[in-house]
Design an enzyme around this catalytic site. Structure first.
Site, mmCIF file in Angstrom:
data_model
loop_
_atom_site.group_PDB
_atom_site.id
_atom_site.type_symbol
_atom_site.label_atom_id
_atom_site.label_comp_id
_atom_site.label_asym_id
_atom_site.label_seq_id
_atom_site.Cartn_x
_atom_site.Cartn_y
_atom_site.Cartn_z
ATOM 1 N N SER A 72 49.212 12.141 -10.400
ATOM 2 C CA SER A 72 49.839 11.019 -11.122
ATOM 3 C C SER A 72 51.235 10.742 -10.588
ATOM 4 O O SER A 72 51.598 9.590 -10.315
ATOM 5 C CB SER A 72 49.915 11.329 -12.620
ATOM 6 O OG SER A 72 48.641 11.453 -13.185
ATOM 7 N N ARG B 214 58.840 10.426 -14.922
ATOM 8 C CA ARG B 214 58.265 10.850 -16.208
ATOM 9 C C ARG B 214 58.173 9.686 -17.197
ATOM 10 O O ARG B 214 57.191 9.568 -17.937
ATOM 11 C CB ARG B 214 59.126 11.969 -16.809
ATOM 12 C CG ARG B 214 59.036 13.296 -16.090
ATOM 13 C CD ARG B 214 57.860 14.092 -16.562
ATOM 14 N NE ARG B 214 57.819 15.402 -15.952
ATOM 15 C CZ ARG B 214 56.944 16.350 -16.279
ATOM 16 N NH1 ARG B 214 56.036 16.100 -17.204
ATOM 17 N NH2 ARG B 214 56.943 17.526 -15.672
ATOM 18 N N HIS C 69 55.338 7.462 -16.105
ATOM 19 C CA HIS C 69 54.072 8.147 -16.415
ATOM 20 C C HIS C 69 53.718 7.981 -17.890
ATOM 21 O O HIS C 69 52.561 7.721 -18.241
ATOM 22 C CB HIS C 69 54.204 9.626 -16.047
ATOM 23 C CG HIS C 69 52.974 10.423 -16.309
ATOM 24 N ND1 HIS C 69 52.855 11.271 -17.386
ATOM 25 C CD2 HIS C 69 51.797 10.516 -15.631
ATOM 26 C CE1 HIS C 69 51.670 11.853 -17.364
ATOM 27 N NE2 HIS C 69 51.011 11.414 -16.313
#
Length: 209
Positions: free
Chosen positions: A16, A39, A42
């Site tokens: 990812s 992050r 994501h």
């Protein structure tokens, strides 16, 4: 036929993050800023979020140092406070959400504001040097900025201000970014939310380990 899919959690994260780094425009970010931005992207599941992420000049360093030295984390909602991974916190930092305090209802009525905003009045004993994480309520971010207009108000180390929505969210984050009463991170526009805010906190905690 059974579905075939990746079952290794570490491999899922690795793949990812590799996709995000390949597709997002992250040039110009420091190493720590990139880790935090990846992050956040994501958590949002939206590559284009990077266009709206903003870090003040000292945000990554200031927030990392604050957590490393034991700063409490003040959260506007339980969704934010419960999403923070306690095992990642470098100094067993206190995670505080005052929204469910029984005093908040009367405070909101007296101040003629939302419970989310009124709950910040109970932060004053914890705010000095704190990391603030607002991921839901624009009224909370506006109220915080109004509180910080008073120079007697304790100063947090940093603010992660990413409320989400169609009424006041964009405006409150623009106000944070324009005024910058302390180091800060935000996502301009309507996007934001608890997951993105939590992702930022957890990323900072990982950097501070």
């Amino acid at each position: 036929m059974p579905y075939e899919y990746i079952t290794n959690a570490a491999a899922i994260y690795q793949k990812s993050f590799a996709i995000i780094r390949r597709e997002a425009q992250l040039k110009g970010l420091s190493e720590r800023e990139e880790q935090i931005a990846v992050r956040m992207i994501h958590a949002a599941g939206e590559i284009t979020l990077e266009k709206n992420i903003r870090f003040s000049q000292s945000f990554a360093e200031t927030s990392t140092k604050a957590l490393a030295t034991g700063a409490p984390i003040l959260c506007d909602t339980k969704m934010v406070s419960e999403g923070i991974t306690r095992s990642r916190l470098p100094a067993a930092n206190d995670v505080i959400c005052t929204l469910q305090d029984p005093r908040v209802h009367d405070l909101a009525r007296t101040l003629k504001t939302t419970r989310s905003a009124a709950a910040l009045e109970l932060w004053k004993n914890y705010m000095d040097g704190a990391v603030i994480a607002i991921g839901n309520a624009p009224t909370a971010l506006f109220h915080l900025l109004n509180m910080l207009e008073d120079q007697r108000c304790p100063r947090p180390a940093t603010i992660i201000g990413c409320p989400v929505g169609f009424v006041g969210a964009s405006e409150s984050k623009e106000a944070l970014w324009t005024s910058q009463p302390t180091s800060c991170c935000t996502v301009l526009g309507r996007l934001g939310g608890s997951a993105i805010t939590v992702a930022a906190v957890n990323a900072i905690a990982s950097c501070a380990e």
